[in-house]
Design a protein around this motif. Structure first.
Motif, PDB file in Angstrom:
ATOM      1  N   UNK A   1       0.854  -1.183   0.000  1.00  0.00           N
ATOM      2  CA  UNK A   1       0.000   0.000   0.000  1.00  0.00           C
ATOM      3  C   UNK A   1       0.897   1.243   0.000  1.00  0.00           C
TER       4      UNK A   1
ATOM      5  N   UNK B   1       0.293   4.345   0.030  1.00  0.00           N
ATOM      6  CA  UNK B   1      -0.056   5.405   0.983  1.00  0.00           C
ATOM      7  C   UNK B   1       0.506   5.090   2.370  1.00  0.00           C
TER       8      UNK B   1
ATOM      9  N   UNK C   1       2.197   8.903  -1.661  1.00  0.00           N
ATOM     10  CA  UNK C   1       0.883   9.291  -1.154  1.00  0.00           C
ATOM     11  C   UNK C   1      -0.127   9.463  -2.282  1.00  0.00           C
ATOM     12  N   UNK C   2       0.383   9.634  -3.505  1.00  0.00           N
ATOM     13  CA  UNK C   2      -0.498   9.702  -4.672  1.00  0.00           C
ATOM     14  C   UNK C   2      -0.901   8.305  -5.135  1.00  0.00           C
ATOM     15  N   UNK C   3      -0.342   7.282  -4.480  1.00  0.00           N
ATOM     16  CA  UNK C   3      -0.705   5.906  -4.805  1.00  0.00           C
ATOM     17  C   UNK C   3       0.227   5.236  -5.797  1.00  0.00           C
TER      18      UNK C   3
ATOM     19  N   UNK D   1      -4.941   1.339  -5.674  1.00  0.00           N
ATOM     20  CA  UNK D   1      -4.955   1.186  -4.219  1.00  0.00           C
ATOM     21  C   UNK D   1      -4.512   2.490  -3.538  1.00  0.00           C
ATOM     22  N   UNK D   2      -4.876   3.596  -4.169  1.00  0.00           N
ATOM     23  CA  UNK D   2      -4.443   4.886  -3.622  1.00  0.00           C
ATOM     24  C   UNK D   2      -5.270   5.253  -2.405  1.00  0.00           C
ATOM     25  N   UNK D   3      -4.828   6.232  -1.693  1.00  0.00           N
ATOM     26  CA  UNK D   3      -5.492   6.689  -0.482  1.00  0.00           C
ATOM     27  C   UNK D   3      -6.919   7.144  -0.782  1.00  0.00           C
TER      28      UNK D   3
ATOM     29  N   UNK E   1      -7.449   3.338   4.259  1.00  0.00           N
ATOM     30  CA  UNK E   1      -7.078   2.786   2.963  1.00  0.00           C
ATOM     31  C   UNK E   1      -7.686   1.381   2.887  1.00  0.00           C
ATOM     32  N   UNK E   2      -7.643   0.815   1.721  1.00  0.00           N
ATOM     33  CA  UNK E   2      -8.210  -0.530   1.536  1.00  0.00           C
ATOM     34  C   UNK E   2      -7.511  -1.530   2.469  1.00  0.00           C
ATOM     35  N   UNK E   3      -6.195  -1.408   2.552  1.00  0.00           N
ATOM     36  CA  UNK E   3      -5.425  -2.317   3.416  1.00  0.00           C
ATOM     37  C   UNK E   3      -5.840  -2.158   4.871  1.00  0.00           C
ATOM     38  N   UNK E   4      -5.998  -0.929   5.305  1.00  0.00           N
ATOM     39  CA  UNK E   4      -6.380  -0.666   6.699  1.00  0.00           C
ATOM     40  C   UNK E   4      -7.767  -1.240   6.985  1.00  0.00           C
TER      41      UNK E   4
END
Lengths: 400, 104
Positions: free
Chosen positions: A103, A105, A187-189, B1-3, B10-13
């Motif tokens: 991830x 982010x 942070x932009x993914x 999978x961006x914020x 996020x998806x992971x969280x």
């Protein structure tokens, strides 16, 4: 016995993809990372292998990761190698390992501690810079800057502060720039790249090394200067040769009558050293001549009491000598607003330069010979310029 | 999978919080749960997992309940459950809006 090889790191620590690529490249040649810092990396010689390296930013404190982090990473096939310069290094030999970060982010969040540290580095740089500005102000704000620098200033500390502030500012700027770019992209993914071609650049490791060595030398020198004591004796107890003439000689030359034997005298000998002068010897003498002979100052202000202050500088750099003389003249005449001051360059001496400054009953004599400077301040009715030959002999014969 | 995919999590969280709903888990068990639940679509890396767990623990969304050797086991807190369900509600509302628009 394991064979280790030390190499200069040719990649900036904050260029993560380039650093990981360089480490993998060396592992393919049989050099496995053992430890690393901003300048050197130590490798262990093993079988060449395809090894992937990953750099994880420290997230809570400076130091190795805690055991639970190491254990978790090991469960995924990543082995802890070492920690250095705000990063933990992990490696794996798996062909298709699970990436440390899935991830981007969350990966950018892992850099927040590092960003705080860079901010602190910037504050430290600004603080050192302010100290430097204050030190420079104390020198440049003095009416006679060169005199102040030679006798009281600590150029090594000024140089050290300049070196550290410039280095900290530069480092915080360059690291922060790289970090912000990376964190912004994450942070932009955008996932981080782990393979990037690098060009060996030895500017950073060499400049770090030079700064470190210079800082250590300057620190040692400043510490040594602090420890060096100022020596001080009554002149009567000092029997060795002096780099000047005695006040009695000047006064004796005024008259054919010998000076009284039981005349009260005062005298001190002092010596110390500074960053710019390997030795500064100062001799103060006062003769209570009028108390014995009844002679008064011409303005009837009291008994005639001549005095002589001789200061002898052995400079570490000869090219400072003339500037020091100019500065001494500036200092000695700065308060001379009510009296006429005459300046006279004396050309018929063996000194490289000799200047006589006269102001009422005060005579100042300044002379330069190579890296040695003699400054005399005399209050009395004698003629200082008549002693240039004796002064030259005293200066050349004197050895510290 | 961006914020931006999720407002707060996020998806992971979100999936990590989901994993804790009915059980206490350690890091590798969470990764295994998420991989199975998403049919391998999301494979949590140890770096991401460690960062999420550290952050959740600091925000008291989860609490450490056991340490066996170097393995740490966590449990979700009421605050963590509350955050999960508020995120779930928000997502349900997003999906409902999308379905309504699609069915026009």
């Amino acid at each position: 016995m394991k064979q280790t090889i030390r190499k200069i790191v040719p990649v900036h620590m904050f260029d993560l993809p380039e650093m990981e690529t360089w480490l993998s490249y060396l592992a393919a040649k049989g050099l496995w990372l053992k430890k690393i810092d901003s300048v050197f990396a130590v490798f262990e010689k093993k079988e060449p292998a395809s090894v992937s390296y990953r750099m994880e930013p420290m997230t809570e404190r400076i130091g190795p990761p805690d055991a639970s982090q190491i254990a978790l990473y090991e469960d995924f096939g990543w082995h802890y190698v070492c920690s250095a310069s705000y990063f933990h290094f992990f490696c794996t030999t798996e062909e298709h390992p699970t990436e440390l970060h899935s991830d981007p982010y969350m990966q950018s969040c892992a850099f927040s501690y590092l960003r705080k540290k860079m901010k602190m580095l910037r504050f430290a740089a600004v603080f050192i810079f302010l100290c430097l500005a204050m030190m420079l102000y104390s020198v440049l704000g003095h009416p006679a800057p060169m005199y102040y620098l030679v006798t009281h200033g600590q150029p090594s500390l000024i140089l050290l502060s300049a070196l550290l502030s410039v280095s900290a500012l530069f480092q915080s700027y360059s690291c922060r720039k790289k970090l912000e770019k990376l964190a912004h992209s994450l942070s932009e993914g955008n996932p981080m790249r782990h393979h990037k071609s690098y060009r060996a650049n030895y500017f950073f490791p060499i400049s770090y090394s030079v700064i470190l060595v210079c800082s250590l030398l300057l620190c040692t020198h400043s510490f040594w200067s602090l420890l060096s004591k100022k020596e001080s004796y009554p002149l009567a107890e000092y029997t060795a040769a002096l780099p000047t003439i005695r006040l009695e000689e000047i006064e004796q030359a005024r008259s054919d009558v010998p000076l009284p034997d039981n005349m009260e005298t005062e005298g001190m000998y002092e010596s110390h050293r500074t960053d710019l002068a390997s030795s500064i010897v100062s001799i103060d003498e006062t003769l209570y001549l009028g108390h014995e002979t009844g002679e008064l100052w011409k303005d009837q202000s009291g008994f005639y009491r001549p005095s002589l202050t001789s200061t002898f500088y052995t400079l570490r750099f000869g090219f400072l000598a003339n500037a020091l003389v100019d500065s001494l003249i500036q200092k000695d005449t700065e308060l001379s607003v009510y009296e006429a001051v005459t300046y006279q360059e004396l050309f018929d001496t063996d000194f490289d330069r000799a200047v006589l400054v006269t102001e009422a009953e005060k005579q100042c004599f300044y002379a330069v010979k190579d890296n040695r400077v003699l400054a005399l301040r005399y209050y009395g009715y004698g003629n200082l310029s008549a002693f240039t030959e004796e002064l030259y002999q005293a200066v050349t014969a004197y050895s510290t | 999978m961006a914020k931006k995919a999720f407002e707060n999590l996020t998806e992971s969280m979100f999936y990590v919080l989901m994993a804790f709903l009915h059980r206490e888990l350690c890091g590798t068990e969470i990764a295994a749960f998420v991989a199975e639940k998403t049919a391998q679509r999301i494979q949590l890396g140890p770096g991401t997992l460690y960062t999420i767990l550290s952050r959740f623990e600091a925000e008291e969304l989860i609490v450490e309940i056991a340490v066996e050797g170097r393995k740490r086991t966590y449990r979700i807190t009421p605050k963590g459950k509350e955050l999960f369900f508020s995120e779930l509600k928000r997502l349900q509302s997003c999906v409902a809006d999308a379905l309504e628009e699609v069915s026009l």
